[in-house]
Structure formats: C-alpha cells, structure tokens
Scaffold this active site. Structure first.
Site, PDB file in Angstrom:
ATOM      1  N   GLY A 137      -0.582   2.446  -9.257  1.00  0.00           N
ATOM      2  CA  GLY A 137      -1.390   2.920  -8.141  1.00  0.00           C
ATOM      3  C   GLY A 137      -2.212   1.802  -7.527  1.00  0.00           C
ATOM      4  N   TYR A 138      -1.622   1.108  -6.574  1.00  0.00           N
ATOM      5  CA  TYR A 138      -2.316  -0.008  -5.925  1.00  0.00           C
ATOM      6  C   TYR A 138      -2.663   0.325  -4.477  1.00  0.00           C
ATOM      7  CZ  TYR A 138      -1.473  -3.590  -9.529  1.00  0.00           C
ATOM      8  OH  TYR A 138      -1.478  -4.333 -10.664  1.00  0.00           O
ATOM      9  N   GLU A 254       5.917  -8.317 -10.415  1.00  0.00           N
ATOM     10  CA  GLU A 254       6.581  -7.395  -9.508  1.00  0.00           C
ATOM     11  C   GLU A 254       7.387  -8.144  -8.453  1.00  0.00           C
ATOM     12  OE1 GLU A 254       3.979  -4.905  -7.249  1.00  0.00           O
ATOM     13  OE2 GLU A 254       5.618  -3.728  -6.419  1.00  0.00           O
TER      14      GLU A 254
END
Lengths: 398, 380
Positions: A137-138, A254
């Site tokens: 959750g960014y 990522e």
C-alpha cells in the site's frame, strides 16, 4: 576456490538435481501459460491441482521455498553459490517456482534489513509457509509520482495506531491477507520525514477493497480503503519516520522486477512474428518500414540482455555500478512497450480482437494495453530519468 | 567469459590514457589540421605508442608482437577515441594487420607482421569503391598473367593511403560485381608502377586517399591465400574485427563527448541558475546515459568474442557498429545543442566529436547497413 569446496559443490549439484528429478511432478515442469498457473498461497489459497500442492509441500519441507533465508525464518540457509546452483538446476528441468509472493520478493528484504528480531520471527516464517499473502500500500489518489506526499494518517492513540486514508494501485489487494503500508505519523515535519512503515491485517475492521478495471479489461489492482482501522503499535517497522528510507530500499527491488522479464513466459521473437504476419519478398520483409523498426528493436533487446550480463559480472568482480536500478526499470519497460506496439502493428486486424477463442480472449490486445502501465507503475519513466540525472549524473536540483 | 576487463588490460588502458592525456589531446589534432601537416598524424606520438607496444598488441609473439588480444587493443582504441588521436592504428594494425595475421602464409607473415609490430610501416586497406560501405561491390580486377596479377581499378576511403608504404587491395579474380566468389586480397607495394594516390582531407581532419591502380603488376604470390574459406570469408572476418575495433573507438568518443556535455550543464548559467537544473535538459542527459550503458555492454561483449574466436562474431560486430553509430550520432548532436552557441565555434572542442562521429559512422558500415545485415541474418 580450493578443491574440497569445489568437490562439495559438485556433490551438492548432483544431489540437488537428483532430488528435483525425484520430487518435482511432471506437470510442474511445464511452462506457465496463464497467470492462474501460479500459486500465491494465503488464507484463501486454492491449489489448481494435486501436483501443485505436492510440489509446494515438498519444497516447503525441503526448506527451498526461500532457499537463501536463514533457517530460523524457515529458509534453507543456502549460501549464494548453492542458491545459484539450485536456481540453475531448477531452470534446467523447467521447475516452476512453488510459491509466488510479494512477501518473498518485496517485504522480506525490507524486514530483514529494518525489522526487530521479534518481528522477523513473527512474519518471515508465515511468508515462507505461504500462510499469509502480502500486498503493498504505497500510492494514493493524490500521491503517485509524488509518493512522499501521501496523506494516509496513522494517529498514535497510546496503545494502537488509528489509520485513516485511501491507497490505490494495490496489486491483488482483494486477494491478499496483509498489507504493508506507508502512512503519515507526523504532519509537523518535512514530508519525507513524517512517513512510517506499517503492517496491517486486512481482516481488521475498517479495511475494504474495490477492484480497478484497467484498459486491458482486467483488474489486477484495487483501491484499498482504511477507515478507522486499529493497528497494534508493534506492527510499525523500525522507528516512526523511517518509512521513506524503507520504501526507497524496497522500490529498488520492485523496479528490478518490473524492468526485468515479463510476467509469464518468454516474449515472442518479433522477427519471427514479422515473417509470419507480413511475409517476405526475395527474402526481405515485404514492409520495409516495419522491417527497420523490428531490426532496431531486436538490436536494443539483444544489447539490453548483454547489459544485464555485464552489470552482474561487474558486481561479482566487486565493481558496484551504483544506482542502476532506475536504468533497468526505465529501459526495460520502454523496450517492453515498444515490443507490444510493434506486435500490434505486425498483427494488423488480427491483433485487435478483444474476445473469442481464436485470439485467446484478446490476449495480445489486452497485453498491449497492460504494457502502457509499465512506464507508470513503480515510479514513472520520468521519475527514473530524474533519479538518473540527479543521483548518477550529479545534475543539481533547482 | 565475464564481461569485464582484466587487471592487465586495465593497466594498459591506464598507461595509454596517461600517454594520450597530454600528447594526444585534441590540441594535437587541431595543430595537425591548422599546419596542413603532410602526414596527418604525429609521427613522434606514434613512435611513443609503438614503444608502449600498441602496434604489436594483436600480433602473435612469434612474429614480434605481444599476442595481447583484441580486448586489450579495444581499450587502447577507446582511449584514442576519447582524445581523437590520429594514428595508423586503425589502418595498419586493426585492418591490414588483422588481414595479414588471418590470411597470410608464413612468408608473408614473417615479412610483414614484425614490421607492423615495430611501427616501421603504414599499410592502407583498400577495399571500398562505392558511396557507401559495400564489401561485395568490387569492380577492381586482378587478372592473372603468367606468374603475375595485373590490378586495375580505383579504391576510395583508403585510410592513411597517401602515406602508405603498402596496400592490402581487395580485387576480383573472377565473377560479377557483387558476387562473393572471386574476391581476393593482395599485398601491394605502394611504389609499384601504375599506382597514383590523391590525398583527401576529411571532415574529421584525418586522411583517406583515393588510390588508382592502372595496370599494376604484382607477383602471383602476393595474394593472401592462407585463410581456409577463401578470399571473401577472409575479408568479412577482417571487417568484422575492424568494425568491433571501431566501435571501441566510438565508445571512447561517446563517453568523452557525454562527460564534457554533463560538465558544461553543471557550469553554464542562464536566468540566474545552472542550466543543469532544468528538467528538459536532465532528461536528455539521462536518456543518453541509458543508451551509453548499452554501448559499453555490446563493445565488451564483441571484443571478447574476437578473442574467443566466437562463431557469433558477425552478428556481434553488426550489433556493435549499428548501436555505436546510432549513439555517437545522438551524443555528438546533443553535445552541440546543449553547449549552445559556444558549441558551434571552432574554439570549443565538442565540434571535433561531431565531425569524427560522422566519419567513423560511415567507415565500414553505418547503422542502416548493419541493421539491414542483422535483419538478413535473422531471415527477414
């Protein structure tokens, strides 16, 4: 390397191969053809076949789900060379990864570096065992490229945090059990310094998700709503205010994932698609303009692969080339976007089908649409260029 | 075969860098240009390069060289590319030396290779005839008459041709223009009767001659006939190795032009700020950085392939020459644009890179030529 170490590694390789041959079911050695073939674990996990379950359970027992983590976390305790040998042998046999997990690829490295001993022992084994499926959750509706501008608030209530806010672009948010979030714990300090890294059980009261339908017609992302969610204080990683440092570390992982190989299988060779779709005249592609574009693409594709090879070789030799993950993310995604742009051009009318068996339910058209997100997610191409300009080239900020 | 250079190769690179830093700087090239130097390269500097062993790097020890390999020569070329050093390294060592090493018989090698290693000789490589690089376009005829060949034809773009002591001449013993069969390579003494040369000073202040051969009679054993697969295969392999060498030189030029441009962005002020703070310029710089990362990779990959005698040499050579051609053009153009008005002046050195880029791009095939070749290799 001395002889006895080398001998031991040879034995390790032989034993590894023998074990994989004996234990990896035949169907788990076939190339992945659909995202449904991947096992992600989690509270609501379902195996698509007995073979998938058997393969996961055997690898778990062997401690090879995350072979390079320490044994106390459920890892196999393999060193770099042993891990490389295992990966090579799995590749040779075509063994699928037994578990796909953001817990392994993203959260795990962050916990290992920033969490307390107690937190590590609590969360890492559950990741290995596939019990908990994690999501990230960014981003928020108002915090995309300007991620540090995030507004989700975590208020210190003494014995817990009270979290309110909204996250967006949560990969598989509706299929996950826990979410690792960036939240703002301090509104008084500069925006980077007020961010903290918080782990939230999505079964908590006040957490809900809603799928986002993409231009590809698919919904791999959700919006995630956090509405008066009570989170134990022990779920905060490291110190309050350290969230940005942790996030930056994690984004590097990522970016390498997005910039690297595509999601499933190896992409088709453009020149072969070109021969099939366009045809040849005297051995030359009949469309000379497309021909030069395909040739240029294949040049860059081949050399990009050699660049990965070179950077790995340089790293092994101890020449750390610095913050190159932005380069890989930028160039890799731009290449992938070009690939599908050209695929669509080559396929012509046939590439436009959205539904139906002949087009495998519009596979190409949908993949094409999906690639447009590659240069946005995980930091846009423009953000990567900013990072290269500032951190690598040392150009000044305004 | 890891894509890194060895400690020895790094040491060589460092000592060449040291030598060229002062003596091979662009001021040197400017002086040769402004003095209309009759030779076109600095003989004293060349002697120092020879003393350092550079002329013998890829020549086997048995023939007076160091047998150090092409990856090593590549490091040297990168440095001459950075400093735009004019020398017979490309004509004599990279092109002609390679052809003789690969295709000469023992006598030819014994006679010529030690001379090259010793820096005593300049050998022009006379292959081109058309407007563009075209290895098969050979009209120059070598006609067998008794125990002699008689050569007739005109060669273009013969690097260092106006000061060459000898030529390697690509000529046709039979077959139609554009056919591979019948193409052969010959060693010809420049003083042989019937040879005339016209010096052509090029944009990059270097020299490439037009060489006319009129009834030039040479002995039949002047042919390079030691290569297993015949004359054309020898030519192709020589060209591929030289293309990779040129790509290494181009990488040096690309790196230098880029670094100078970045330094300028950090220093030049407009509107009261350093222009390097502007995002429009930062992104152009960052994109160049990414492309240069690719350039580094293909150059080292291709250099290593020469030393490993890889069967993939032709593809890697075309990848290298195509990519470096593309990016040298980009970086040299961006260099001028980002330097702005000062970049257009002869006093500022960035323009020298633009000029060298255009010449070296065309030499042995530009990006278009090599992309076309790559496509053919992949049957499309």
């Amino acid at each position: 390397m001395n002889d006895s170490i080398k001998q031991n590694l040879d034995i390790f390789r032989k034993e590894t191969r023998a074990w994989l041959e004996a234990n990896c079911p035949e169907s788990m050695r076939q190339p992945v053809t659909s995202p449904n073939d991947l096992y992600w674990g989690g509270r609501n996990a379902k195996y698509i076949s007995d073979d998938q379950r058997i393969w996961f359970e055997r690898m778990l027992e062997k401690k090879w789900i995350v072979p390079y983590w320490e044994e106390k976390y459920g890892g196999g305790g393999l060193n770099n060379i042993e891990h490389k040998i295992l990966t090579e042998e799995m590749t040779k046999l075509g063994c699928r990864k037994p578990l796909f997990s953001f817990g392994i690829s993203m959260l795990g490295p962050a916990l290992l570096k920033f969490a307390t001993a107690e937190q590590k022992l609590k969360y890492l084994p559950e990741i290995v065992q596939g019990k908990i499926r994690w999501c990230q959750g960014y981003s928020e509706p108002g915090a995309g490229s300007d991620l540090a501008g995030l507004q989700t608030k975590a208020e210190d209530m003494g014995d817990h945090y009270l979290v309110n806010g909204q996250k967006v672009w949560t990969s598989y948010g509706d299929k996950s059990d826990w979410i690792f979030c960036l939240v703002r714990t301090n509104f008084e300090v500069s925006k980077h310094k007020g961010v903290s890294f918080l782990l939230i059980d999505m079964a908590s009261e006040g957490v809900s998700t809603r799928p986002i339908k993409l231009i590809s017609g698919k919904s791999p992302f959700t919006e995630t709503f956090l509405d008066n969610v009570k989170v134990p204080k022990g779920n905060l990683i490291n110190e309050p205010g350290q969230g940005w440092t942790i996030a930056k570390y994690l984004l590097t992982h990522e970016r390498q994932m997005i910039g690297g190989v595509g999601e499933t299988g190896t992409p088709p060779q453009l020149s072969e698609v070109a021969q099939e779709c366009i045809g040849l005249t005297n051995g030359i592609l009949s469309d000379s303009i497309l021909r030069s574009k395909v040739a240029k693409f294949e040049m860059d594709e081949a050399i990009f692969d050699y660049t990965i090879e070179r950077i790995i070789d340089e790293a092994k030799a101890g020449n750390n080339s610095g913050a190159l993950s932005s380069f890989f993310k930028y160039y890799g995604t731009e290449l992938n976007i070009s690939r599908y742009e050209l695929m669509l051009a080559l396929q012509g009318y046939d590439g436009l089908a959205w539904e139906g068996e002949a087009s495998n339910e519009g596979q190409l058209a949908r993949l094409f649409c999906r690639t447009k997100g590659n240069s946005i997610e995980g930091g846009t191409s423009e953000i990567q260029l900013n990072i290269i300009a500032k951190r690598i080239l040392g150009l000044p900020s305004s | 075969m890891p894509l890194i250079i060895t400690e020895e190769q790094q040491m060589l690179k460092t000592s060449v860098k040291e030598l060229l830093k002062n003596k091979g700087a662009i001021t040197n090239l400017r002086k040769l240009r402004d003095d209309s130097d009759p030779i076109g390269f600095d003989k004293e500097l060349w002697k120092e390069m020879v003393d350092l062993g550079l002329s013998g790097l890829v020549i086997p020890e048995a023939y007076g060289g160091l047998g150090f390999g092409y990856t090593g020569l590549g490091q040297v070329l990168e440095e001459t590319g950075r400093t735009l050093t004019a020398s017979p390294l490309v004509s004599t060592v990279l092109l002609s030396g390679t052809a003789i090493r690969l295709g000469g018989d023992v006598m030819q090698k014994e006679q010529l290779l030690p001379e090259i290693a010793g820096g005593n000789i300049v050998i022009g490589f006379a292959s081109e005839e058309g407007k563009h690089h075209a290895p098969k376009l050979v009209k120059t005829a070598a006609t067998l008459q008794g125990d002699s060949y008689v050569i007739n034809g005109t060669k273009k773009m013969v690097l260092d041709g106006h000061v060459a002591d000898k030529f390697i001449v690509v000529a046709r013993t039979n077959g139609a223009v554009d056919e591979e069969a019948g193409i052969e390579l010959f060693v010809v003494d420049a003083k042989t009767e019937g040879i005339t040369t016209e010096r052509i000073i090029m944009m990059d202040s270097r020299n490439a001659a037009l060489v006319h051969f009129k009834d030039v009679k040479i002995s039949a054993n002047s042919r390079l006939d030691g290569f297993t697969n015949g004359g054309y295969a020898l030519l192709e392999k020589t060209l591929d190795i030289a293309r990779i060498g040129l790509a290494a030189e181009m990488l040096g030029g690309v790196n230098e032009a880029f670094e100078r441009t970045i330094a300028y962005l950090k220093e030049r002020q407009q509107f009261g700020v350093i222009i390097g703070t502007f995002q429009a310029l930062q992104h152009r710089a960052a994109k160049m950085f990414c492309e240069i990362e690719l350039c580094k990779s293909i150059v080292i990959k291709a250099l290593k392939a020469i030393d490993a005698d890889s069967p993939d040499l032709a593809r890697l050579a075309s990848l290298a020459k195509a990519k470096l051609g593309e990016i040298y053009q980009l970086v040299s153009n961006e260099g001028i644009q980002l330097f702005g008005g000062i970049g257009m002046t002869d006093d500022e050195e960035i323009g020298f890179f633009l000029k060298r880029a255009r010449v070296v791009q065309q030499t042995l095939g530009d990006t278009n030529f090599h992309l076309d070749r790559l496509a053919r290799m992949r049957f499309f």
